[in-house]
Design an enzyme around this catalytic site. Structure first.
Site, PDB file in Angstrom:
ATOM      1  CD  GLU A 104      -2.329  -3.350   9.224  1.00 27.55           C
ATOM      2  OE1 GLU A 104      -1.884  -2.012   8.767  1.00 27.55           O
ATOM      3  OE2 GLU A 104      -3.120  -3.897   8.104  1.00 27.55           O
ATOM      4  CG  HIS A 146      -0.094  -4.166   5.124  1.00 26.71           C
ATOM      5  ND1 HIS A 146      -0.827  -3.568   4.108  1.00 26.71           N
ATOM      6  CD2 HIS A 146       0.483  -5.277   4.693  1.00 26.71           C
ATOM      7  CE1 HIS A 146      -1.030  -4.547   3.183  1.00 26.71           C
ATOM      8  NE2 HIS A 146      -0.207  -5.651   3.606  1.00 26.71           N
ATOM      9  CD  GLU A 186      -0.391   0.924   4.572  1.00 29.61           C
ATOM     10  OE1 GLU A 186       0.305  -0.412   4.608  1.00 29.61           O
ATOM     11  OE2 GLU A 186      -1.485   0.563   4.380  1.00 29.61           O
ATOM     12  CG  HIS A 238      -1.955  -0.821   1.141  1.00 29.83           C
ATOM     13  ND1 HIS A 238      -2.465  -1.653   2.373  1.00 29.83           N
ATOM     14  CD2 HIS A 238      -2.753  -1.477   0.339  1.00 29.83           C
ATOM     15  CE1 HIS A 238      -3.507  -2.345   1.785  1.00 29.83           C
ATOM     16  NE2 HIS A 238      -3.558  -2.341   0.416  1.00 29.83           N
ATOM     17  NE  ARG A 246      -6.391   0.272   0.452  1.00 33.73           N
ATOM     18  CZ  ARG A 246      -6.268  -0.341   1.540  1.00 33.73           C
ATOM     19  NH1 ARG A 246      -5.789   0.214   2.673  1.00 33.73           N
ATOM     20  NH2 ARG A 246      -6.920  -1.512   1.769  1.00 33.73           N
TER      21      ARG A 246
END
Lengths: 93, 310
Positions: free
Chosen positions: B271, B197, B73, B70, B128
């Site tokens: 994440e 991510h 990020e 993405h 994104r």
């Protein structure tokens, strides 16, 4: 280059499933052009949403009317982007 | 001005795609016996999909790490760059990493979605998705973490091309995804796959598309628990861990569901750090702490993979 002047990122903390449902309804309103960074899933997780300037008033009204708590996570997105750019430039220099 | 070597590279700053590509080339040049660059395909806009291969021998099983599927990020690509330098620095010095690299190859794709990443630097910092046009729509791009052939098209992905979670017209429609699919299949011996991510501080394992627990759930949960404990030990950063569908939400067509179904048992997704103030705009002074703490948990996963052959 797209700018984000006046965009805010709100951190919304839903306190129950009913509020999550309301936030999901909010996310379906395409004309508001909301960008959910963290989607409404469960009351245990915060919801982060980027709100364009033109949608701030209706979104805040929606949250206030439904008594859904939120904090302003990013006051002005473009300010933060400008800072990020300046830091990159100074790092290169 | 380009840094003269990877020692001069500023790991505490965000970098453009060309700067990261120059870093990759420099790292290979400085460490020819350990690092090579392989190009696993091309993005939609024709950019090379560069993967760093860290290897000390032939015919080794592999561990895959990707950062930045993405594009917005940015802390993930920045962390990936730090990981690359960390591997070459620690090999031969850190016993655990040396043991891993003496029996496994590590593949690191720092910029998994180069078109999107370039777009975030030039046109829209908040982009994104990929940058492939959608036939019949004015909207552009596919969420590459909904494009895999694992429950593709199910709940937790969107059929609307304008959505941030648009799954794409068919599984593996995105060249950035298809290139990894082809690589995983052709390699045939990847033992771990970690996709990174940001942001919400989670370490997740399959599945995302179904509530049915994966058959290795107990083991993956135990590994995740140890990995998170290692991460937290450095700066106290709190992580949640568990299966994607239980910890975060139902998400169909996700990366690690596909890799797990391909037989890569140790499939995890991170994440990264959330300070609660910046979201995707994590300040650059957070890059190194984020990478440092994540590295500790990566080491747990890689070490477990080394010690538990299958």
């Amino acid at each position: 280059k797209e700018t984000f002047v006046g965009h805010q990122v709100l951190r919304i903390t839903a306190k129950n499933e009913a509020e999550i449902v309301l936030l999901k309804e909010l996310s379906q309103l395409e004309h508001l052009e909301l960008d959910f960074w963290r989607e409404p899933i469960d009351e245990s997780l915060p919801v982060d949403v980027r709100v364009p300037f033109h949608s701030l008033q209706p979104v805040r009204s929606f949250l206030a009317y439904n008594e859904i708590h939120y904090d302003i996570m990013i006051e002005d997105l473009q300010d933060l982007l400008d800072t990020e750019q300046q830091e990159m430039m100074s790092s290169r220099a | 001005l380009q840094p003269r070597s990877t020692d001069d590279f500023n790991y505490a700053s965000y970098h453009t795609l060309s700067e990261i590509n120059s870093f990759i080339d420099a790292l290979v040049q400085e460490n020819p016996n350990l690092v090579s660059k392989i190009v696993i395909g091309q993005s939609y806009e024709g950019r090379p999909l560069n993967v760093l291969k860290f290897s000390t021998g032939a015919n080794r099983p592999g561990i895959w790490i990707d950062t930045g599927i993405h594009s917005r990020e940015w802390v993930t690509q920045a962390s990936g760059t730090w990981f690359a330098k960390k591997i070459v620095t620690d090999y031969g010095r850190d016993a655990a990493l040396t043991a891993i690299l003496d029996s496994f190859d590590i593949f690191l794709e720092i910029v998994t979605n180069p078109d999107g990443f370039q777009f975030t630097h030039t046109s829209n910092r908040m982009w994104r998705k990929t940058r492939k046009p959608i036939s019949g729509s004015l909207c552009v791009g596919v969420d590459p973490n909904r494009n895999w052939d694992a429950g593709f098209g199910g709940a937790g992905s969107s059929s609307s091309p304008c959505s941030e979670t648009y799954r794409g017209p068919y599984a593996h429609s995105e060249p950035e995804v298809k290139a990894i699919v082809d690589f995983v299949k052709s390699h045939g011996n990847l033992k771990a796959f970690v996709s990174i991510h940001s942001y919400s501080q989670m370490l997740l394992y399959p599945y995302g598309y179904t509530k049915t627990p994966c058959k290795d759930q107990a083991e993956l949960h135990e590994v995740a628990q140890r990995a998170v404990a290692a991460l937290t030990s450095l700066y106290g950063t709190k992580y949640e861990y568990g299966s994607i569908i239980n910890v975060i939400y139902q998400a169909s067509g996700g990366t690690i569901d596909w890799t797990y179904n391909q037989g890569v048992k140790y499939s995890f997704t991170f994440e990264l750090r959330d300070t609660g103030r910046y979201g995707f705009l994590l300040p650059a002074n957070q890059i190194i702490p984020t990478a440092q703490e994540t590295w500790l948990s990566l080491m747990v996963i890689m070490d477990h993979t080394k010690n538990n052959s299958y």
